[in-house]
Design a protein around this motif. Sequence first.
Motif, PDB file in Angstrom:
ATOM      1  N   ALA A   8       0.896  -1.041  -0.036  1.00 19.83           N
ATOM      2  CA  ALA A   8       0.062   0.040  -0.028  1.00 19.83           C
ATOM      3  C   ALA A   8       0.661   1.383   0.408  1.00 19.83           C
ATOM      4  O   ALA A   8       0.430   1.906  -0.871  1.00 19.83           O
ATOM      5  CB  ALA A   8      -1.224   0.154   1.190  1.00 19.83           C
ATOM      6  N   PRO A   9       2.071   1.531   0.989  1.00 21.11           N
ATOM      7  CA  PRO A   9       2.572   2.680   0.935  1.00 21.11           C
ATOM      8  C   PRO A   9       3.066   2.846  -0.710  1.00 21.11           C
ATOM      9  O   PRO A   9       3.044   4.100  -1.002  1.00 21.11           O
ATOM     10  CB  PRO A   9       3.936   2.021   1.551  1.00 21.11           C
ATOM     11  CG  PRO A   9       3.774   1.183   2.800  1.00 21.11           C
ATOM     12  CD  PRO A   9       2.773   0.575   1.862  1.00 21.11           C
ATOM     13  N   LEU A  10       3.082   2.195  -1.583  1.00 21.97           N
ATOM     14  CA  LEU A  10       3.977   2.289  -3.247  1.00 21.97           C
ATOM     15  C   LEU A  10       2.606   2.806  -3.746  1.00 21.97           C
ATOM     16  O   LEU A  10       3.239   3.931  -4.491  1.00 21.97           O
ATOM     17  CB  LEU A  10       4.230   1.127  -3.580  1.00 21.97           C
ATOM     18  CG  LEU A  10       6.142   0.602  -4.008  1.00 21.97           C
ATOM     19  CD1 LEU A  10       5.663  -0.195  -2.704  1.00 21.97           C
ATOM     20  CD2 LEU A  10       5.836  -0.535  -4.740  1.00 21.97           C
ATOM     21  N   LEU A  11       1.203   3.123  -3.030  1.00 19.57           N
ATOM     22  CA  LEU A  11       0.593   4.204  -4.000  1.00 19.57           C
ATOM     23  C   LEU A  11       1.077   5.621  -3.155  1.00 19.57           C
ATOM     24  O   LEU A  11       0.468   6.124  -4.060  1.00 19.57           O
ATOM     25  CB  LEU A  11      -0.807   3.998  -3.183  1.00 19.57           C
ATOM     26  CG  LEU A  11      -1.333   2.504  -3.953  1.00 19.57           C
ATOM     27  CD1 LEU A  11      -3.048   2.193  -3.056  1.00 19.57           C
ATOM     28  CD2 LEU A  11      -1.773   3.181  -5.678  1.00 19.57           C
ATOM     29  N   GLU A  12       1.960   6.118  -2.665  1.00 21.78           N
ATOM     30  CA  GLU A  12       2.412   7.020  -2.027  1.00 21.78           C
ATOM     31  C   GLU A  12       3.509   7.335  -2.068  1.00 21.78           C
ATOM     32  O   GLU A  12       4.074   8.439  -1.614  1.00 21.78           O
ATOM     33  CB  GLU A  12       1.749   6.922  -0.337  1.00 21.78           C
ATOM     34  CG  GLU A  12       0.014   7.197  -0.372  1.00 21.78           C
ATOM     35  CD  GLU A  12       0.004   6.867   1.585  1.00 21.78           C
ATOM     36  OE1 GLU A  12      -0.703   7.681   1.524  1.00 21.78           O
ATOM     37  OE2 GLU A  12       0.455   6.533   1.872  1.00 21.78           O
ATOM     38  N   GLY A  13       4.430   6.803  -2.692  1.00 26.68           N
ATOM     39  CA  GLY A  13       5.737   6.758  -3.721  1.00 26.68           C
ATOM     40  C   GLY A  13       6.271   6.618  -3.017  1.00 26.68           C
ATOM     41  O   GLY A  13       7.364   6.384  -4.211  1.00 26.68           O
ATOM     42  N   THR A  14       6.212   5.312  -1.645  1.00 23.70           N
ATOM     43  CA  THR A  14       8.044   5.005  -1.062  1.00 23.70           C
ATOM     44  C   THR A  14       7.354   3.713  -0.609  1.00 23.70           C
ATOM     45  O   THR A  14       5.958   2.957  -0.391  1.00 23.70           O
ATOM     46  CB  THR A  14       8.066   5.877  -0.128  1.00 23.70           C
ATOM     47  OG1 THR A  14       7.214   6.191   0.924  1.00 23.70           O
ATOM     48  CG2 THR A  14       8.675   7.265  -0.319  1.00 23.70           C
ATOM     49  N   PRO A  15       7.864   2.936  -0.371  1.00 21.17           N
ATOM     50  CA  PRO A  15       9.605   2.853  -0.300  1.00 21.17           C
ATOM     51  C   PRO A  15      10.250   2.276  -1.112  1.00 21.17           C
ATOM     52  O   PRO A  15       8.940   1.250  -2.510  1.00 21.17           O
ATOM     53  CB  PRO A  15      10.280   2.299   0.957  1.00 21.17           C
ATOM     54  CG  PRO A  15       9.420   1.014   1.542  1.00 21.17           C
ATOM     55  CD  PRO A  15       8.046   1.435   0.778  1.00 21.17           C
ATOM     56  N   GLU A  16      11.519   1.819  -1.764  1.00 22.82           N
ATOM     57  CA  GLU A  16      12.052   1.406  -2.850  1.00 22.82           C
ATOM     58  C   GLU A  16      12.418  -0.318  -2.041  1.00 22.82           C
ATOM     59  O   GLU A  16      12.222  -0.438  -0.990  1.00 22.82           O
ATOM     60  CB  GLU A  16      13.191   1.965  -3.245  1.00 22.82           C
ATOM     61  CG  GLU A  16      13.506   2.682  -4.036  1.00 22.82           C
ATOM     62  CD  GLU A  16      14.279   3.524  -4.578  1.00 22.82           C
ATOM     63  OE1 GLU A  16      15.852   2.716  -4.298  1.00 22.82           O
ATOM     64  OE2 GLU A  16      14.836   4.772  -4.227  1.00 22.82           O
ATOM     65  N   PHE A  17      12.583  -1.155  -2.725  1.00 26.15           N
ATOM     66  CA  PHE A  17      12.474  -2.143  -2.352  1.00 26.15           C
ATOM     67  C   PHE A  17      14.330  -2.589  -2.437  1.00 26.15           C
ATOM     68  O   PHE A  17      14.448  -2.189  -2.743  1.00 26.15           O
ATOM     69  CB  PHE A  17      12.146  -4.064  -3.481  1.00 26.15           C
ATOM     70  CG  PHE A  17      11.037  -3.480  -3.673  1.00 26.15           C
ATOM     71  CD1 PHE A  17      10.229  -3.968  -2.512  1.00 26.15           C
ATOM     72  CD2 PHE A  17      10.657  -2.938  -4.980  1.00 26.15           C
ATOM     73  CE1 PHE A  17       8.260  -4.246  -3.450  1.00 26.15           C
ATOM     74  CE2 PHE A  17       9.205  -3.495  -4.988  1.00 26.15           C
ATOM     75  CZ  PHE A  17       8.310  -3.898  -4.474  1.00 26.15           C
ATOM     76  N   PRO A  18      14.600  -3.162  -1.657  1.00 23.55           N
ATOM     77  CA  PRO A  18      14.188  -4.584  -0.537  1.00 23.55           C
ATOM     78  C   PRO A  18      13.269  -3.595   0.827  1.00 23.55           C
ATOM     79  O   PRO A  18      14.174  -2.809   1.651  1.00 23.55           O
ATOM     80  CB  PRO A  18      15.242  -5.328  -0.287  1.00 23.55           C
ATOM     81  CG  PRO A  18      16.219  -5.135  -0.468  1.00 23.55           C
ATOM     82  CD  PRO A  18      16.129  -4.109  -1.565  1.00 23.55           C
ATOM     83  N   PHE A  19      12.835  -4.302   1.900  1.00 26.11           N
ATOM     84  CA  PHE A  19      11.970  -3.766   2.469  1.00 26.11           C
ATOM     85  C   PHE A  19      11.519  -5.294   3.806  1.00 26.11           C
ATOM     86  O   PHE A  19      11.378  -5.875   3.438  1.00 26.11           O
ATOM     87  CB  PHE A  19      11.169  -3.105   2.591  1.00 26.11           C
ATOM     88  CG  PHE A  19      10.250  -2.196   1.638  1.00 26.11           C
ATOM     89  CD1 PHE A  19       9.039  -3.527   2.692  1.00 26.11           C
ATOM     90  CD2 PHE A  19       9.834  -2.434   0.460  1.00 26.11           C
ATOM     91  CE1 PHE A  19       7.736  -3.791   1.786  1.00 26.11           C
ATOM     92  CE2 PHE A  19       8.313  -2.714  -0.061  1.00 26.11           C
ATOM     93  CZ  PHE A  19       7.254  -3.145   0.239  1.00 26.11           C
ATOM     94  N   LEU A  20      11.288  -4.418   4.683  1.00 23.71           N
ATOM     95  CA  LEU A  20      10.995  -5.066   6.072  1.00 23.71           C
ATOM     96  C   LEU A  20       9.619  -4.968   6.509  1.00 23.71           C
ATOM     97  O   LEU A  20       9.374  -3.889   6.025  1.00 23.71           O
ATOM     98  CB  LEU A  20      12.173  -5.678   6.945  1.00 23.71           C
ATOM     99  CG  LEU A  20      10.951  -6.797   8.398  1.00 23.71           C
ATOM    100  CD1 LEU A  20      11.553  -7.922   7.697  1.00 23.71           C
ATOM    101  CD2 LEU A  20      11.453  -6.228   9.858  1.00 23.71           C
ATOM    102  N   ALA A  21       9.091  -5.758   5.514  1.00 21.84           N
ATOM    103  CA  ALA A  21       7.169  -5.532   6.308  1.00 21.84           C
ATOM    104  C   ALA A  21       6.659  -6.402   7.702  1.00 21.84           C
ATOM    105  O   ALA A  21       7.164  -7.145   7.944  1.00 21.84           O
ATOM    106  CB  ALA A  21       6.509  -5.797   4.959  1.00 21.84           C
ATOM    107  N   LEU A  22       6.177  -5.470   8.626  1.00 23.11           N
ATOM    108  CA  LEU A  22       5.436  -5.742   9.380  1.00 23.11           C
ATOM    109  C   LEU A  22       4.113  -5.696   8.771  1.00 23.11           C
ATOM    110  O   LEU A  22       3.548  -4.473   9.253  1.00 23.11           O
ATOM    111  CB  LEU A  22       6.000  -5.113  10.930  1.00 23.11           C
ATOM    112  CG  LEU A  22       4.995  -4.954  12.430  1.00 23.11           C
ATOM    113  CD1 LEU A  22       5.203  -6.586  12.297  1.00 23.11           C
ATOM    114  CD2 LEU A  22       4.663  -4.402  12.846  1.00 23.11           C
ATOM    115  N   ALA A  23       3.552  -6.536   9.016  1.00 24.63           N
ATOM    116  CA  ALA A  23       1.565  -6.906   9.112  1.00 24.63           C
ATOM    117  C   ALA A  23       1.693  -7.020   9.982  1.00 24.63           C
ATOM    118  O   ALA A  23       1.219  -7.796  10.394  1.00 24.63           O
ATOM    119  CB  ALA A  23       1.289  -7.677   7.099  1.00 24.63           C
ATOM    120  N   VAL A  24       0.375  -6.264  10.799  1.00 30.95           N
ATOM    121  CA  VAL A  24      -0.425  -5.967  11.507  1.00 30.95           C
ATOM    122  C   VAL A  24      -1.808  -6.005  11.966  1.00 30.95           C
ATOM    123  O   VAL A  24      -2.429  -4.833  11.538  1.00 30.95           O
ATOM    124  CB  VAL A  24       0.147  -5.382  12.929  1.00 30.95           C
ATOM    125  CG1 VAL A  24       1.386  -6.099  13.836  1.00 30.95           C
ATOM    126  CG2 VAL A  24       1.474  -3.788  11.812  1.00 30.95           C
TER     127      VAL A  24
END
Length: 354
Positions: free
Chosen positions: A133-149
């Motif tokens: 979802a944050p990519l709809l607001e322009g960020t971040p680049e890959f790779p990243f860690l995602a905490l899905a809560v």
Amino acid sequence: MICQRPAASVQSPVIMLVLCIESSCDETAAAVVRDGREALSNVVASQVDVHARYGGVVPELASRKHVEAISVVINSALEEAGVALEQIEGIGVTRGPGLVGALLVGLSTAKAMAWSLDIPLAAVHHMEGHILAPLLEGTPEFPFLALAVSGGHTHLYRVDGIGQYRTIGQTLDDAAGEAYDKVAKLLGLGYPGGAKIDRLALQGDPEAIAFPRPMLHRPNYDFSFSGIKTAVLQYVEKCPNPIDERHMGDITASFQEAMVEVLTRKTLRAAADQHLERIVVAGGVACNSGLRKRFHELAGQNGVEVFFPSPSLCGDNAAMLGVPADYYLEHGQHADNKVNALSSWPLDMVGRAE
Ligand code: KG4
Ligand code: ZN
């Protein structure tokens, strides 16, 4: 069933306008997303009032309400975007995980629309939507860690690109949102209770009661929240009834402090061990003010950047599906008309043969 064609042999057209449909739980949602990066509309019809009186989501009621709402929600999404149905070039829909009866309403609608409009369909993982979802607001680049809560998930994923996900850790019992909802229920705050606890916690002392921090010092990235919930229950059973306002503030603030400490510390440790400098926090619990504040405080000290979607993109919505859906449609990873709903579906399995 996903028809995965080798990308090199496929000359897929560039998909511009994708209609996205989400119905995995108790929100009927539709959105129009341009180029997988811009939400032109994002309409959500919540059933929360219907389920509140039962203290949780009633699957049969959820399916019926989705049937009633889906056409209206899709029409609103098209209207709000200023886009005619004939301009839609692809459809993205949540395939799972979720309540099967609820998922089937969105999936059947999406399949029927794709077939009648003769446009391709992409079947998307619900959590994939949340963490992208944050990519709809322009960020971040890959790779990243995602905490899905969220209400059903507390997972740490390593994300190397769209469709490239690896589970690093997960809850062994309750999800974070589930723990919030259960604690809210035992405090008599109603369902869903995450946002209510968050509000009450602002008035209390987070140090007032020492609730446990389960698994905080274990050398893995798994979580467990049922012990915190039980500790709150045992504490409340000894309290005079009704609990006065000040005491309620202290209980909610102390509970929130325990949740926030475990979630932030384990996530930051996982990011360091994975050599990842970017963290995305996504899902309904990512709306939590305490979690947002603490992550932002700790990010600088730990040399990482933390990204939260705007609140309207944290809870269940359809725009979040637009990021992966656009990518799969462009890369010829289309779902055929036999694709079925999946109640459980590990994110690591996305894109793999069934
Ligand atoms: O992502 P979501 O909308 O639906 C699922 O996929 O589960 O998440 C819903 C969960 C609920 O458990 C709700 O209580 C929780 O997110 N939630 C919060 C807050 N807002 C929503 N939890 C803590 N603090 C909040 N401000
Ligand atoms: Zn969700």
